[in-house]
Design a protein around this motif. Structure first.
Motif, mmCIF file in Angstrom:
data_model
loop_
_atom_site.group_PDB
_atom_site.id
_atom_site.type_symbol
_atom_site.label_atom_id
_atom_site.label_comp_id
_atom_site.label_asym_id
_atom_site.label_seq_id
_atom_site.Cartn_x
_atom_site.Cartn_y
_atom_site.Cartn_z
ATOM 1 N N GLU A 1 0.842 -1.196 0.000
ATOM 2 C CA GLU A 1 0.000 0.000 0.000
ATOM 3 C C GLU A 1 0.875 1.242 0.000
ATOM 4 O O GLU A 1 1.742 1.409 0.843
ATOM 5 N N ASP A 2 0.632 2.106 -0.968
ATOM 6 C CA ASP A 2 1.303 3.397 -1.040
ATOM 7 C C ASP A 2 0.237 4.474 -0.893
ATOM 8 O O ASP A 2 -0.838 4.364 -1.483
ATOM 9 N N SER A 3 0.523 5.478 -0.098
ATOM 10 C CA SER A 3 -0.412 6.588 0.090
ATOM 11 C C SER A 3 0.191 7.860 -0.477
ATOM 12 O O SER A 3 1.388 8.115 -0.320
ATOM 13 N N PHE A 4 -0.638 8.637 -1.133
ATOM 14 C CA PHE A 4 -0.220 9.898 -1.722
ATOM 15 C C PHE A 4 -1.215 10.969 -1.313
ATOM 16 O O PHE A 4 -2.417 10.727 -1.296
ATOM 17 N N VAL A 5 -0.708 12.142 -0.981
ATOM 18 C CA VAL A 5 -1.572 13.283 -0.679
ATOM 19 C C VAL A 5 -1.317 14.340 -1.745
ATOM 20 O O VAL A 5 -0.179 14.753 -1.961
ATOM 21 N N VAL A 6 -2.381 14.719 -2.408
ATOM 22 C CA VAL A 6 -2.295 15.751 -3.435
ATOM 23 C C VAL A 6 -2.927 17.010 -2.864
ATOM 24 O O VAL A 6 -4.079 16.982 -2.440
ATOM 25 N N ARG A 7 -2.168 18.084 -2.837
ATOM 26 C CA ARG A 7 -2.672 19.347 -2.298
ATOM 27 C C ARG A 7 -2.864 20.333 -3.444
ATOM 28 O O ARG A 7 -2.028 20.449 -4.325
ATOM 29 N N PHE A 8 -3.968 21.056 -3.373
ATOM 30 C CA PHE A 8 -4.241 22.114 -4.345
ATOM 31 C C PHE A 8 -4.921 23.237 -3.589
ATOM 32 O O PHE A 8 -6.067 23.095 -3.156
ATOM 33 N N GLY A 9 -4.188 24.307 -3.388
ATOM 34 C CA GLY A 9 -4.727 25.423 -2.610
ATOM 35 C C GLY A 9 -4.945 24.990 -1.162
ATOM 36 O O GLY A 9 -4.053 24.451 -0.530
ATOM 37 N N ASN A 10 -6.151 25.205 -0.647
ATOM 38 C CA ASN A 10 -6.474 24.846 0.731
ATOM 39 C C ASN A 10 -7.057 23.444 0.859
ATOM 40 O O ASN A 10 -7.436 23.030 1.939
ATOM 41 N N SER A 11 -7.184 22.729 -0.231
ATOM 42 C CA SER A 11 -7.768 21.400 -0.154
ATOM 43 C C SER A 11 -6.712 20.332 -0.463
ATOM 44 O O SER A 11 -5.673 20.610 -1.044
ATOM 45 N N SER A 12 -6.999 19.122 -0.042
ATOM 46 C CA SER A 12 -6.103 18.012 -0.331
ATOM 47 C C SER A 12 -6.927 16.749 -0.526
ATOM 48 O O SER A 12 -8.075 16.660 -0.078
ATOM 49 N N GLN A 13 -6.335 15.817 -1.218
ATOM 50 C CA GLN A 13 -6.991 14.542 -1.455
ATOM 51 C C GLN A 13 -5.963 13.446 -1.239
ATOM 52 O O GLN A 13 -4.845 13.525 -1.742
ATOM 53 N N GLU A 14 -6.345 12.421 -0.480
ATOM 54 C CA GLU A 14 -5.442 11.309 -0.227
ATOM 55 C C GLU A 14 -5.842 10.136 -1.110
ATOM 56 O O GLU A 14 -7.016 9.826 -1.258
ATOM 57 N N GLU A 15 -4.837 9.513 -1.696
ATOM 58 C CA GLU A 15 -5.092 8.379 -2.572
ATOM 59 C C GLU A 15 -4.241 7.199 -2.113
ATOM 60 O O GLU A 15 -3.084 7.361 -1.753
ATOM 61 N N HIS A 16 -4.835 6.024 -2.098
ATOM 62 C CA HIS A 16 -4.130 4.802 -1.726
ATOM 63 C C HIS A 16 -4.031 3.911 -2.952
ATOM 64 O O HIS A 16 -5.021 3.699 -3.647
ATOM 65 N N VAL A 17 -2.841 3.406 -3.206
ATOM 66 C CA VAL A 17 -2.621 2.513 -4.333
ATOM 67 C C VAL A 17 -2.177 1.164 -3.776
ATOM 68 O O VAL A 17 -1.197 1.082 -3.041
ATOM 69 N N LEU A 18 -2.918 0.105 -4.113
ATOM 70 C CA LEU A 18 -2.573 -1.242 -3.689
ATOM 71 C C LEU A 18 -1.934 -1.981 -4.858
ATOM 72 O O LEU A 18 -2.466 -1.978 -5.964
ATOM 73 N N THR A 19 -0.805 -2.613 -4.594
ATOM 74 C CA THR A 19 -0.104 -3.375 -5.612
ATOM 75 C C THR A 19 0.113 -4.794 -5.101
ATOM 76 O O THR A 19 0.694 -4.976 -4.033
#
Length: 112
Positions: A61-79
């Protein structure tokens, strides 16, 4: 003419943002290759010895946080990573031969 310039600018920005927002998966290929090599080694070495052999996959499991301005989105990638157990080689700890092989290839594995 201004409309075309605005449309072109908007399109370029949208393409750039979409390329930045998704995680790159090229770094996962080495761990998958190493997992397959170690699984093959464990299963081949244990062939003909007493005990059981098991081939399956574990999830990385890899987690990534993408930030844009004041918001963010977390994404999990399972391999799925190839994984093997062999009671003849694992010395009572399922998967220990495979984990040792992966460690020798530079990957730290923590099984839960």
């Amino acid at each position: 003419m201004k409309k075309w310039g605005l449309l072109l600018s908007t399109t370029v920005i949208a393409i750039a943002l979409s390329g930045c927002s998704s995680p790159k998966q090229t770094e996962q290929a080495p761990v998958v290759s190493a997992g397959q090599e170690c699984a093959d080694t464990v299963l081949t070495t244990a062939k003909g010895k007493s005990g059981t052999r098991k081939f399956t996959h574990i999830q990385r499991e890899d987690s990534f946080v993408v930030r844009f301005g004041n918001s963010s989105q977390e994404e999990h990638v399972l391999t799925p990573v190839p994984y093997a157990e062999a009671t003849a080689l694992d010395n009572g700890k399922p998967g220990s031969a495979w984990i040792s092989c992966m460690s020798g290839k530079g990957f730290t594995i923590t099984k839960q």
